[in-house]
Design a protein around this motif. Structure first.
Motif, mmCIF file in Angstrom:
data_model
loop_
_atom_site.group_PDB
_atom_site.id
_atom_site.type_symbol
_atom_site.label_atom_id
_atom_site.label_comp_id
_atom_site.label_asym_id
_atom_site.label_seq_id
_atom_site.Cartn_x
_atom_site.Cartn_y
_atom_site.Cartn_z
ATOM 1 N N LYS A 9 -4.345 16.445 -6.493
ATOM 2 C CA LYS A 9 -3.572 15.213 -6.683
ATOM 3 C C LYS A 9 -3.912 14.228 -5.566
ATOM 4 N N VAL A 10 -4.290 13.014 -5.951
ATOM 5 C CA VAL A 10 -4.692 12.001 -4.982
ATOM 6 C C VAL A 10 -3.888 10.726 -5.191
ATOM 7 N N ALA A 11 -3.777 9.936 -4.133
ATOM 8 C CA ALA A 11 -3.122 8.630 -4.205
ATOM 9 C C ALA A 11 -3.971 7.634 -3.436
ATOM 10 N N VAL A 12 -3.792 6.364 -3.736
ATOM 11 C CA VAL A 12 -4.600 5.303 -3.131
ATOM 12 C C VAL A 12 -3.680 4.254 -2.536
ATOM 13 N N VAL A 13 -3.934 3.896 -1.272
ATOM 14 C CA VAL A 13 -3.200 2.791 -0.658
ATOM 15 C C VAL A 13 -4.178 1.652 -0.398
ATOM 16 N N GLY A 14 -3.845 0.489 -0.950
ATOM 17 C CA GLY A 14 -4.727 -0.670 -0.904
ATOM 18 C C GLY A 14 -5.345 -0.859 -2.280
ATOM 19 N N CYS A 15 -4.882 -1.833 -3.041
ATOM 20 C CA CYS A 15 -5.306 -1.984 -4.433
ATOM 21 C C CYS A 15 -6.240 -3.174 -4.647
ATOM 22 N N GLY A 16 -7.035 -3.474 -3.620
ATOM 23 C CA GLY A 16 -8.057 -4.508 -3.757
ATOM 24 C C GLY A 16 -9.304 -3.935 -4.404
ATOM 25 N N THR A 28 -6.074 14.195 -10.381
ATOM 26 C CA THR A 28 -5.048 13.335 -10.965
ATOM 27 C C THR A 28 -4.602 12.299 -9.949
ATOM 28 N N VAL A 29 -4.600 11.041 -10.348
ATOM 29 C CA VAL A 29 -4.091 9.968 -9.480
ATOM 30 C C VAL A 29 -2.581 9.918 -9.669
ATOM 31 N N THR A 30 -1.850 10.267 -8.617
ATOM 32 C CA THR A 30 -0.384 10.353 -8.730
ATOM 33 C C THR A 30 0.328 9.125 -8.182
ATOM 34 N N GLY A 31 -0.417 8.164 -7.655
ATOM 35 C CA GLY A 31 0.216 6.940 -7.184
ATOM 36 C C GLY A 31 -0.792 5.985 -6.594
ATOM 37 N N VAL A 32 -0.497 4.700 -6.672
ATOM 38 C CA VAL A 32 -1.260 3.658 -5.976
ATOM 39 C C VAL A 32 -0.266 2.749 -5.280
ATOM 40 N N CYS A 33 -0.676 2.202 -4.144
ATOM 41 C CA CYS A 33 0.264 1.439 -3.317
ATOM 42 C C CYS A 33 -0.374 0.165 -2.803
ATOM 43 N N ASP A 34 0.389 -0.917 -2.856
ATOM 44 C CA ASP A 34 -0.050 -2.180 -2.279
ATOM 45 C C ASP A 34 1.201 -3.007 -1.989
ATOM 46 N N MET A 35 1.156 -3.767 -0.890
ATOM 47 C CA MET A 35 2.309 -4.594 -0.548
ATOM 48 C C MET A 35 2.521 -5.704 -1.577
ATOM 49 N N LEU A 36 1.465 -6.038 -2.327
ATOM 50 C CA LEU A 36 1.598 -6.992 -3.430
ATOM 51 C C LEU A 36 1.888 -6.202 -4.699
ATOM 52 N N GLU A 37 3.107 -6.224 -5.141
ATOM 53 C CA GLU A 37 3.541 -5.365 -6.240
ATOM 54 C C GLU A 37 2.737 -5.599 -7.515
ATOM 55 N N ASP A 40 7.037 5.578 0.866
ATOM 56 C CA ASP A 40 7.582 6.038 -0.415
ATOM 57 C C ASP A 40 6.537 6.824 -1.204
ATOM 58 N N MET A 41 5.321 6.323 -1.205
ATOM 59 C CA MET A 41 4.283 7.019 -1.963
ATOM 60 C C MET A 41 4.003 8.396 -1.373
ATOM 61 N N LEU A 42 3.950 8.481 -0.044
ATOM 62 C CA LEU A 42 3.712 9.770 0.600
ATOM 63 C C LEU A 42 4.842 10.749 0.314
ATOM 64 N N ALA A 43 6.061 10.230 0.223
ATOM 65 C CA ALA A 43 7.227 11.090 0.022
ATOM 66 C C ALA A 43 7.410 11.518 -1.432
ATOM 67 N N HIS A 44 6.998 10.675 -2.382
ATOM 68 C CA HIS A 44 7.387 10.920 -3.770
ATOM 69 C C HIS A 44 6.229 11.123 -4.751
ATOM 70 N N SER A 45 4.998 10.855 -4.361
ATOM 71 C CA SER A 45 3.894 10.955 -5.329
ATOM 72 C C SER A 45 3.349 12.366 -5.468
ATOM 73 N N ASP A 46 3.737 13.268 -4.557
ATOM 74 C CA ASP A 46 3.264 14.656 -4.589
ATOM 75 C C ASP A 46 1.750 14.749 -4.412
ATOM 76 N N CYS A 47 1.152 13.760 -3.747
ATOM 77 C CA CYS A 47 -0.300 13.773 -3.549
ATOM 78 C C CYS A 47 -0.694 14.771 -2.465
ATOM 79 N N GLU A 48 -1.920 15.254 -2.553
ATOM 80 C CA GLU A 48 -2.497 16.118 -1.531
ATOM 81 C C GLU A 48 -3.494 15.365 -0.662
ATOM 82 N N ILE A 49 -4.100 14.336 -1.230
ATOM 83 C CA ILE A 49 -5.105 13.520 -0.549
ATOM 84 C C ILE A 49 -4.728 12.052 -0.714
ATOM 85 N N VAL A 50 -4.914 11.282 0.343
ATOM 86 C CA VAL A 50 -4.676 9.832 0.275
ATOM 87 C C VAL A 50 -5.975 9.098 0.579
ATOM 88 N N SER A 51 -6.361 8.195 -0.302
ATOM 89 C CA SER A 51 -7.476 7.281 -0.049
ATOM 90 C C SER A 51 -6.933 6.020 0.600
#
Length: 335
Positions: A2-9, A26-35, A55-66
């Motif tokens: 399970k992976v998540a991404v911070v920065g949606c540019g 599986t992508v379990t979340g993406v995060c950006d300050m611009l909703e 919030d993403m780190l706490a709730h997305s259940d990701c194992e890896i963060v990009s």
């Protein structure tokens, strides 16, 4: 995985779309300050959007963060992810200051998570093939290398690229690709000498790297080029020349003296772009390294050394002098 991404540019979209193509991920979340931007990417890859990394780190259940944020934000995001027990894939450069890079590496070590840095040139097929040819002795002892990386100014689209304290400028953001690649091919760098032209329209730098092996590399990086993005690289050795130029061909060419050949004056090794992008190859490799607990092609030390050499390039520009790698430990500003 399970992976998540911070920065949606731009890079965030590349990472998320690559993950969506990798089996078992599986992508379990993406995060950006611009909703709105987060929502758009979330819809594209079928996941949840967040506006808070915590919030993403706490709730997305990701194992890896990009981490695909602007370079000046890498440190805080990497350390936050490490504290949350997440493995980290961070875009290059690792940071803008050596002290920050060291803290990031130590934070990941302390929290027992892996840190990978996206020096993606090591995953471009033609660059991999060039290294293999050199390692195999196809051109003999390496003597001189040339590399260039040129394109439009990214500040025309993302203004923060024009702020060196945020992007690091053309050296830390663009030339660092070829710095890392040349070190991968030729070994440790002994010294650098550089020049730089910088204004609102042009950010142009050249650097000469001298390696412990006595090989020399001349690097050129240019933002503001009035044309399509392109790269070229050439290696000359005691037994021949090997080159790749994306502006003229997608093939890798190996050229040797006619006397060494049985069929014609030159040998050309074609290299066709594969279906899988270099970014997908890179991310798949990083995930496999986590899954199999093995070392990556790009280590945290590699990322640190690439930054160290890039900052030496900046220091040479500022002082007008040759800079010996590792001799002067003082911090250097990217500006």
């Amino acid at each position: 995985m399970k992976v998540a991404v911070v920065g949606c540019g731009g890079m965030g979209n590349i990472h998320a779309e690559c993950y969506a193509n990798i089996s078992g991920v599986t992508v379990t979340g993406v995060c950006d300050m611009l909703e709105e931007r987060a929502q758009q990417l979330a819809a594209k890859v079928g996941t949840k959007a967040y506006v808070s990394l915590a919030d993403m780190l706490a709730h997305s259940d990701c194992e890896i963060v990009s981490i695909t944020l602007p370079s000046y934000l890498h440190k805080s995001a990497v350390i936050e992810a490490a504290k949350a027990g997440k493995h980290v894939i961070c875009e290059k450069p690792i940071a803008l200051h050596l002290e920050d890079a060291a803290e990031m590496i130590e934070a990941c070590r302390r929290h027992n998570v892996r840190l990978f840095v996206g020096h993606v040139v090591r995953f471009f097929s033609e660059y991999v093939q060039m290294k293999q040819q050199i390692d195999d002795g196809s051109i003999g002892r390496l003597g001189v290398a040339h590399a260039k990386r040129i394109g439009v100014h990214p500040g025309d689209i993302r203004p923060w690229y024009r702020e060196d304290d945020k992007s690091g400028g053309v050296v830390l953001d663009l030339m660092v690709h070829d710095i890392d690649y040349m070190r991968w091919v030729a070994g440790e760098v002994r010294s650098v000498f550089a020049q730089h032209k910088h204004n609102d329209q042009v950010d142009y730098a050249t650097a000469t790297l001298v390696f412990e092996s006595e090989a020399v590399a001349n690097l050129e990086a240019y933002w503001g080029y009035p044309g399509a993005f392109t790269t070229a690289v050439e290696f000359a050795g005691s037994g021949g020349v090997i080159r790749s130029d994306r502006s003229t061909s997608k093939s890798l060419q190996v050229r040797k003296p006619a006397a060494s050949l049985s069929k014609g004056p030159f040998v050309e090794v074609p290299e066709s772009p594969g279906y899988e992008t270099p970014y997908e190859k890179e991310l798949r490799h990083f995930i496999e390294c986590v899954r199999d607990n093995r070392e990556s092609v790009v280590t945290p030390k590699d990322a640190y050394k690439a930054l160290e050499i890039a900052l030496a390039v900046v220091q040479s520009v500022q002082t007008g002098k040759v800079v010996t790698i590792g001799q002067d430990k003082r911090e250097v500003s990217p500006t």
